[in-house]
Design a protein around this motif. Structure first.
Motif, PDB file in Angstrom:
ATOM      1  N   PHE A 197       0.812  -1.223   0.000  1.00  0.00           N
ATOM      2  CA  PHE A 197       0.000   0.000   0.000  1.00  0.00           C
ATOM      3  C   PHE A 197       0.849   1.278   0.000  1.00  0.00           C
ATOM      4  N   GLU A 198       2.079   1.195  -0.481  1.00  0.00           N
ATOM      5  CA  GLU A 198       2.958   2.352  -0.376  1.00  0.00           C
ATOM      6  C   GLU A 198       2.494   3.530  -1.226  1.00  0.00           C
ATOM      7  N   GLU A 199       1.685   3.266  -2.253  1.00  0.00           N
ATOM      8  CA  GLU A 199       1.199   4.382  -3.064  1.00  0.00           C
ATOM      9  C   GLU A 199       0.234   5.263  -2.263  1.00  0.00           C
ATOM     10  N   ARG A 200      -0.298   4.723  -1.160  1.00  0.00           N
ATOM     11  CA  ARG A 200      -1.224   5.487  -0.319  1.00  0.00           C
ATOM     12  C   ARG A 200      -0.494   6.258   0.783  1.00  0.00           C
ATOM     13  N   ARG A 201       0.416   5.586   1.452  1.00  0.00           N
ATOM     14  CA  ARG A 201       1.035   6.165   2.655  1.00  0.00           C
ATOM     15  C   ARG A 201       2.552   6.303   2.558  1.00  0.00           C
ATOM     16  N   GLY A 202       3.113   5.882   1.457  1.00  0.00           N
ATOM     17  CA  GLY A 202       4.572   5.893   1.361  1.00  0.00           C
ATOM     18  C   GLY A 202       5.175   4.695   2.094  1.00  0.00           C
ATOM     19  N   PHE A 203       6.491   4.682   2.195  1.00  0.00           N
ATOM     20  CA  PHE A 203       7.169   3.573   2.868  1.00  0.00           C
ATOM     21  C   PHE A 203       7.032   3.704   4.382  1.00  0.00           C
ATOM     22  N   LEU A 204       6.547   2.655   5.034  1.00  0.00           N
ATOM     23  CA  LEU A 204       6.457   2.625   6.495  1.00  0.00           C
ATOM     24  C   LEU A 204       7.574   1.735   7.009  1.00  0.00           C
ATOM     25  N   GLU A 205       8.426   2.290   7.853  1.00  0.00           N
ATOM     26  CA  GLU A 205       9.590   1.534   8.305  1.00  0.00           C
ATOM     27  C   GLU A 205       9.315   0.772   9.596  1.00  0.00           C
ATOM     28  N   ASN A 206      10.145  -0.240   9.775  1.00  0.00           N
ATOM     29  CA  ASN A 206      10.159  -1.047  10.997  1.00  0.00           C
ATOM     30  C   ASN A 206       8.811  -1.663  11.355  1.00  0.00           C
ATOM     31  N   LEU A 207       8.133  -2.167  10.332  1.00  0.00           N
ATOM     32  CA  LEU A 207       6.919  -2.954  10.580  1.00  0.00           C
ATOM     33  C   LEU A 207       7.331  -4.360  10.976  1.00  0.00           C
ATOM     34  N   SER A 208       6.341  -5.209  11.217  1.00  0.00           N
ATOM     35  CA  SER A 208       6.627  -6.604  11.528  1.00  0.00           C
ATOM     36  C   SER A 208       7.454  -7.234  10.404  1.00  0.00           C
ATOM     37  N   ILE A 209       8.287  -8.172  10.783  1.00  0.00           N
ATOM     38  CA  ILE A 209       9.111  -8.901   9.820  1.00  0.00           C
ATOM     39  C   ILE A 209       8.262  -9.549   8.723  1.00  0.00           C
ATOM     40  N   VAL A 210       7.002  -9.861   9.015  1.00  0.00           N
ATOM     41  CA  VAL A 210       6.175 -10.499   7.973  1.00  0.00           C
ATOM     42  C   VAL A 210       5.934  -9.550   6.802  1.00  0.00           C
ATOM     43  N   ASP A 211       5.960  -8.229   7.058  1.00  0.00           N
ATOM     44  CA  ASP A 211       5.806  -7.271   5.966  1.00  0.00           C
ATOM     45  C   ASP A 211       6.961  -7.422   4.981  1.00  0.00           C
ATOM     46  N   LEU A 212       8.171  -7.518   5.513  1.00  0.00           N
ATOM     47  CA  LEU A 212       9.352  -7.716   4.669  1.00  0.00           C
ATOM     48  C   LEU A 212       9.309  -9.080   3.985  1.00  0.00           C
ATOM     49  N   LEU A 213       8.954 -10.089   4.735  1.00  0.00           N
ATOM     50  CA  LEU A 213       8.950 -11.456   4.207  1.00  0.00           C
ATOM     51  C   LEU A 213       7.921 -11.640   3.094  1.00  0.00           C
ATOM     52  N   PHE A 214       6.694 -11.151   3.315  1.00  0.00           N
ATOM     53  CA  PHE A 214       5.644 -11.325   2.304  1.00  0.00           C
ATOM     54  C   PHE A 214       5.915 -10.490   1.054  1.00  0.00           C
ATOM     55  N   ASN A 215       6.629  -9.373   1.213  1.00  0.00           N
ATOM     56  CA  ASN A 215       6.920  -8.520   0.059  1.00  0.00           C
ATOM     57  C   ASN A 215       8.215  -8.896  -0.665  1.00  0.00           C
ATOM     58  N   GLN A 216       9.201  -9.396   0.091  1.00  0.00           N
ATOM     59  CA  GLN A 216      10.517  -9.658  -0.496  1.00  0.00           C
ATOM     60  C   GLN A 216      10.863 -11.139  -0.631  1.00  0.00           C
ATOM     61  N   GLY A 217      10.151 -11.985   0.113  1.00  0.00           N
ATOM     62  CA  GLY A 217      10.394 -13.420  -0.003  1.00  0.00           C
ATOM     63  C   GLY A 217      11.823 -13.800   0.320  1.00  0.00           C
ATOM     64  N   PRO A 218      12.433 -14.661  -0.505  1.00  0.00           N
ATOM     65  CA  PRO A 218      13.795 -15.138  -0.212  1.00  0.00           C
ATOM     66  C   PRO A 218      14.847 -14.017  -0.172  1.00  0.00           C
ATOM     67  N   GLN A 219      14.519 -12.852  -0.740  1.00  0.00           N
ATOM     68  CA  GLN A 219      15.475 -11.733  -0.714  1.00  0.00           C
ATOM     69  C   GLN A 219      15.495 -11.013   0.639  1.00  0.00           C
ATOM     70  N   ALA A 220      14.564 -11.364   1.525  1.00  0.00           N
ATOM     71  CA  ALA A 220      14.431 -10.650   2.815  1.00  0.00           C
ATOM     72  C   ALA A 220      15.729 -10.697   3.620  1.00  0.00           C
ATOM     73  N   VAL A 221      16.396 -11.845   3.620  1.00  0.00           N
ATOM     74  CA  VAL A 221      17.616 -11.968   4.431  1.00  0.00           C
ATOM     75  C   VAL A 221      18.716 -11.051   3.904  1.00  0.00           C
ATOM     76  N   ASN A 222      18.762 -10.816   2.598  1.00  0.00           N
ATOM     77  CA  ASN A 222      19.761  -9.897   2.039  1.00  0.00           C
ATOM     78  C   ASN A 222      19.496  -8.471   2.485  1.00  0.00           C
ATOM     79  N   TYR A 223      18.220  -8.140   2.643  1.00  0.00           N
ATOM     80  CA  TYR A 223      17.858  -6.803   3.120  1.00  0.00           C
ATOM     81  C   TYR A 223      18.363  -6.598   4.551  1.00  0.00           C
ATOM     82  N   LEU A 224      18.255  -7.646   5.373  1.00  0.00           N
ATOM     83  CA  LEU A 224      18.699  -7.542   6.759  1.00  0.00           C
ATOM     84  C   LEU A 224      20.218  -7.396   6.842  1.00  0.00           C
TER      85      LEU A 224
END
Length: 203
Positions: free
Chosen positions: A176-203
């Motif tokens: 939903f970033e087109e509505r509110r922009g990037f929201l930081e430090n949400l639950s890890i599931v936000d990163l996981l569901f959006n980035q999948g296997p790439q999530a660990v590289n983000y960390l």
């Protein structure tokens, strides 16, 4: 005793910054089990990205006696169907994400079974998250409560559910970033569901 490691609280679907720190200090991480349960923290709540912005999911706990309850003894309340609410919220918020269907079957059982203790529930979820993120970290726990750890970085109060700390996270795609922009430090599931296997590289 571990030195140059960290002591972390045990959270429900912890925020992204929690995993950044866990990943940085692993394998020398100890999880706090013996503290008095502090209210209004991520120990029983998580924040996800809803169509209206930040949405808090809270795991209700059974009101203890007037004495402080040790974290490991805190019991989950099932007086209302919070699991159904949480699971419906996760589906509503992340159905359009790239990887929700990929992980859906891993998370669904956590919204059906009814464990007694919050700590056990959070621990099982953490083990799942570590596996999905491909982070190898053995879970070690405190045996007694210590007010301070001279040889460890004490992160037990480092994460506030009330104040959004600027963790200076680089943006990743959110549904939903087109509505509110990037929201930081949400639950890890936000990163996981959006980035999948790439999530660990983000960390």
């Amino acid at each position: 005793m571990i030195e140059n490691g960290a002591v972390l609280p045990m959270f429900y679907l912890p925020p992204v910054d929690y995993f950044t720190k866990l990943n940085a200090f692993k394998p020398d991480v100890v999880f706090e089990k013996e503290e008095h349960f502090p209210k209004q923290t991520y120990r029983n709540r998580a924040v996800i990205y809803s169509p209206d912005g930040r949405q808090t999911l809270t795991v209700p706990i059974i009101k203890g006696s007037k004495n402080h309850t040790i974290t490991r003894d805190v019991k989950i309340s099932y007086d209302f169907r919070w699991q159904r609410l949480h699971w419906m919220s996760l589906q509503t918020c992340y159905r359009r994400s790239a990887y929700f269907e990929y992980y859906e079957d891993d998370f669904a059982p956590f919204y059906q079974k009814q464990p007694v203790f919050l700590f056990d529930y959070n621990q099982e979820l953490l083990q799942l998250l570590l596996r999905l993120l491909k982070i190898k970290a053995e879970l070690k726990f405190t045996d007694t409560y210590e007010a301070a750890y001279p040889n460890l970085t004490d992160l037990r109060k480092a994460f506030s559910a009330k104040n959004t700390v600027n963790a200076e996270q680089k943006a990743y795609f959110q549904v939903f970033e087109e509505r509110r922009g990037f929201l930081e430090n949400l639950s890890i599931v936000d990163l996981l569901f959006n980035q999948g296997p790439q999530a660990v590289n983000y960390l």
